[in-house]
Enzyme design. Structure first.
Site, mmCIF file in Angstrom:
data_model
loop_
_atom_site.group_PDB
_atom_site.id
_atom_site.type_symbol
_atom_site.label_atom_id
_atom_site.label_comp_id
_atom_site.label_asym_id
_atom_site.label_seq_id
_atom_site.Cartn_x
_atom_site.Cartn_y
_atom_site.Cartn_z
ATOM 1 C CB VAL A 21 -1.034 0.087 1.265
ATOM 2 C CG1 VAL A 21 -1.700 1.224 1.437
ATOM 3 C CG2 VAL A 21 -2.052 -1.142 0.938
ATOM 4 C CG ASP A 45 -18.784 -7.863 -8.861
ATOM 5 O OD1 ASP A 45 -19.815 -8.565 -9.614
ATOM 6 O OD2 ASP A 45 -18.894 -7.597 -7.880
#
Ligand SMILES: *[C@@H]1O[C@H](CO)[C@@H](O)[C@H](O)[C@H]1NC(C)=O
Ligand SMILES: *[C@@H]1O[C@H](CO)[C@@H](O)[C@H](O)[C@H]1NC(C)=O
Ligand SMILES: *[C@@H]1O[C@H](CO)[C@@H](O)[C@H](O)[C@H]1NC(C)=O
Ligand SMILES: *[C@@H]1O[C@H](CO)[C@@H](O)[C@H](O)[C@H]1NC(C)=O
Ligand SMILES: *[C@@H]1O[C@H](CO)[C@@H](O)[C@H](O)[C@H]1NC(C)=O
Ligand SMILES: *[C@@H]1O[C@H](CO)[C@@H](O)[C@H](O)[C@H]1NC(C)=O
Ligand SMILES: *[C@@H]1O[C@H](CO)[C@@H](O)[C@H](O)[C@H]1NC(C)=O
Ligand SMILES: *[C@@H]1O[C@H](CO)[C@@H](O)[C@H](O)[C@H]1NC(C)=O
Ligand SMILES: *[C@@H]1O[C@H](CO)[C@@H](O)[C@H](O)[C@H]1NC(C)=O
Ligand SMILES: CC(=O)N[C@H]1CO[C@H](CO)[C@@H](O)[C@@H]1O
Length: 638
Positions: A330, A468
């Site tokens: 991150v 998705d």
């Protein structure tokens, strides 16, 4: 180095000298002042030449200006069959722009431009991007003005900048041959031009051009050419040269007082440019050296920062179980995004209260007067972060920043807030708040989604598969333009096989369900289901568990007669659309595309590029719907 510095000082001195001269060159142009009364925003066009090797096809130019290929090919007189062909060097194009008047601050005032957002790539400077990629349709001082937060000398790869493409809207006083002008074309003056050649090239008038531009202009200045309609460009194959055809000149007295391109000015312009280039290079070199020196240190610091972030304020001693590697990853993104504090987010969302809940784990929050959508996650944000930092497109929801709360073990992604919520609620929720969408809007939404998918499938390296796509992951902004959200399951890289099947019932492609094959074609399938939802207004899976796509395939697959198909479609479609006039051809066209997307065999499904193309075409009034609906751009053959 000393000698170099001395040289630089000399150069700068000369520069100062030059700028005291009479000519105000484009390099010193921070933008064109505007007053927002009346005519803004409007449809405008930029005249652009396909030039550098990087931009010799409509797709890459479309990406640069954030429009689809069709939106360029139509006004540019490029036949729809050749939108995928390479362009020839110097091929002329009209790029559609939405021109708005944007206030900078109270002292500076407002300037008119089209917002084009651009992600900084290796070796980019504001100067190089303005002069080379955007071909002087903007200037670096103007880029600086509209991006006050970016530091010119310290641009980071991945930074988002707005490049203000100069444009202007005609007002009631802007006339060509006593007819009100409908568009202004942003045009960069070339060395071989003079006012009369420009006027005749675009079918405008010297007087008209002079009235909307400052008295003098130099080579490579952007000027505005008012026209009543877009001239027809003649493209290489249809005529001998790559130059635009001179449209018949409108009559009108020439006004020689203005608009002379002066040799001296050119000379000064080029000298100045060289100087700036030299100093730019020097600054770049300096920062490169510095970078190297700091690289080692940075790494160390980052490691420490991670440690700190991870450990929070030291009280969370027991949280070491958290995935250290994830945190390390991150931290790659730390400098590209705003890092929010958890207190900030708690305050913004009223302590994550239900009243701020949008849906799922997404909350609405206001920070410094800006509204954001804040998604709360456990520590699994890295994939999404990694993908989002690579993508930047008007049809994808933008990530603004994130926050790590090591106390609770949560990670928060902070996105732009998209005002009108999800397509799902507009299509399927009967709450009286959502007016039923008309067909035109639905087609536009379909095109927007397809454009967003085209971007992630075709213009990211490695390709990204969303995995998705569904109506609840499509968000609508205040203009009902669609943006794809939720890259939580997205994958970069192609043709991977996964054991772990994710996705949403009713949208999952059969080959993925059966074998776990991940490819862009699975997004095409899910997109087909969304098209069916748009046509039918039904949910992807009904209360009894029947799949919409199966029902569609069953209803329409075997039917060969168009009449029968139209009859069944009239039964099947969302009847609320019948309040407006709906073109059956358009409906049938989109249905055909949807069915093609649902082919069981992934290789037989169209690519998203084909889908975008077919969708734009299937709409009768393709041009109007694929454009911002301001004015009605028309390519008129004379
Ligand atoms: C820009 O031009 C104006 C007038 O032409 C001049 O006064 C000013 O110094 C110039 N600015 C720069 C940064 O060169
Ligand atoms: C472009 O316009 C010319 C008329 O100037 C026309 O003859 C030609 O067919 C057009 N080309 C395309 C590709 O539409
Ligand atoms: C362009 O960006 C500015 C701020 O960056 C914003 O105020 C303006 O509304 C935007 N205009 C358009 C047409 O998106
Ligand atoms: C950036 O510049 C360096 C040195 O000038 C060069 O080696 C590199 O290939 C350039 N990168 C790109 C992406 O153009
Ligand atoms: C942009 O302008 C500069 C001079 O200011 C010139 O050197 C450069 O060639 C121009 N770019 C294009 C693409 O014409
Ligand atoms: C207004 O914007 C200009 C251009 O970016 C800047 O130079 C100036 O400092 C700003 N003024 C204020 C009061 O923020
Ligand atoms: C321009 O003309 C239109 C109608 O002719 C009028 O409605 C509009 O107010 C005028 N705008 C300005 C700025 O005068
Ligand atoms: C239009 O022109 C008239 C007179 O020529 C002037 O009074 C008016 O202010 C102008 N309007 C605009 C919007 O420039
Ligand atoms: C403008 O350029 C054209 C050719 O590009 C030339 O024929 C014409 O004489 C020029 N006009 C002036 C006023 O220089
Ligand atoms: C229709 C047409 O004129 N096509 C031509 C386009 O240009 C190529 C190469 O210059 C020709 O081979 C085609 O005949």
């Amino acid at each position: 180095m000393r000698v170099f510095l001395l040289l630089l000082v000399l150069v700068l001195l000369q520069l100062v000298d030059l700028s005291h001269g009479q000519t105000k060159s484009q390099e010193n142009n921070t933008g064109f002042q505007c007053s927002a009364r009346g005519s803004y925003p409007c449809q405008a066009y930029a005249f652009y030449r396909a030039q550098s090797a990087e931009f010799l096809d409509l797709a890459s130019i479309g990406d640069l200006f954030q429009v689809s290929r069709l939106m360029i090919s139509k006004p540019s007189n490029i036949s729809s069959g050749s939108v995928s062909s390479p362009l020839t060097p110097n091929q002329p194009l009209f790029i559609p722009l939405t021109c708005s008047c944007n206030s900078i601050n109270s002292t500076f005032g407002s300037i008119s431009y089209a917002n084009i957002s651009y992600t900084i790539k290796p070796n980019d400077t504001f100067f190089l991007v303005s002069t080379i990629k955007f071909e002087n349709l903007t200037t670096y001082p103007s880029v600086e003005v509209v991006n006050p937060k970016l530091i010119v000398t310290n641009l980071q790869i991945g930074d988002n900048a707005i490049f203000p493409i100069f444009c202007k809207c005609p007002d009631n006083n802007t006339t060509v041959s006593n007819t009100r002008a409908n568009y202004m074309i942003s045009y960069v003056v070339q060395p071989s031009d003079n006012l009369s050649s420009i006027a005749s090239r675009f079918g405008s008038q010297e007087k008209a051009i002079a009235s909307v531009n400052s008295n003098k202009f130099n080579v490579y200045d952007t000027i505005f050419v008012p026209v009543t309609r877009l001239p027809v460009l003649s493209q290489p194959n249809t005529s001998a040269g790559a130059a635009p055809s001179p449209t018949p000149t409108s009559t009108g007295s020439s006004d020689n007082r203005t608009g002379t391109v002066r040799g001296l000015a050119i000379g000064l312009g080029i000298a100045g440019l060289l100087l700036i280039l030299v100093s730019g290079l020097w600054i770049y070199r300096e920062s490169l050296l510095k970078d190297r020196m700091w690289a080692a240190r940075d790494e160390e610091e980052q490691r420490q920062k991670q440690g700190r972030l991870f450990l929070g304020d030291g009280k969370g001693g027991g949280k070491q179980k958290m995935d250290v590697k994830l945190m390390a990853n991150v931290s790659d993104c730390l400098d590209k995004y705003r890092v929010f504090g958890i207190e900030e987010l708690i305050e913004a969302t009223d302590g994550f209260s239900d009243s701020c809940l949008i849906q799922g784990s997404v909350y609405k929050g206001t920070i410094d007067g800006e509204i954001y959508a804040i998604k709360k996650m456990k520590w699994n944000a890295y994939e999404e972060l990694k993908i989002l930092q690579k993508v930047n497109h008007g049809n994808l929801v933008k990530l603004e920043g994130f926050c790590i709360d090591s106390e609770e073990g949560n990670c928060y992604l902070v996105y732009e807030y998209v005002e009108n919520g999800s397509l799902y609620t507009w299509l399927h929720e009967e709450d009286g708040k959502h007016e039923k969408l008309n067909w035109k809007t639905r087609v536009r939404i379909g095109i927007d989604i397809a454009n967003g998918l085209q971007y992630i499938h075709e213009h990211t390296r490695p390709r990204v598969v969303h995995k998705d796509i569904k109506s609840s992951n499509i968000l609508l902004d205040s203009n009902m333009r669609a943006k794809i959200a939720n890259f939580g399951l997205a994958k970069s890289g192609m043709n991977a096989i996964t054991m772990h099947i994710v996705g949403t019932q009713g949208y999952i492609a059969p080959e993925y369900l059966a074998d776990g094959v991940v490819s862009t074609k699975m997004d095409v399938f899910s997109f087909g289901v969304v098209l069916l939802e748009l046509i039918s207004g039904r949910e992807a899976i009904d209360e009894e568990g029947n799949l919409l796509w199966m029902s569609a395939v069953k209803t329409f697959e075997e039917v060969s007669s168009d009449q029968e198909k139209a009859k069944r479609l009239r039964e099947w479609m969302d009847k609320t659309m019948l309040r407006d006039t709906v073109s059956m051809d358009s409906l049938l066209g989109v249905l055909g595309i949807a069915i093609a997307c649902l082919h069981k065999e992934p290789s037989k499904r169209p690519s998203i590029v084909d889908v975008v193309y077919a969708l734009c075409k299937s709409d009768d009034a393709g041009f109007e719907t694929s454009e911002e609906g301001i004015g009605s751009p028309r390519v008129t053959a004379r």
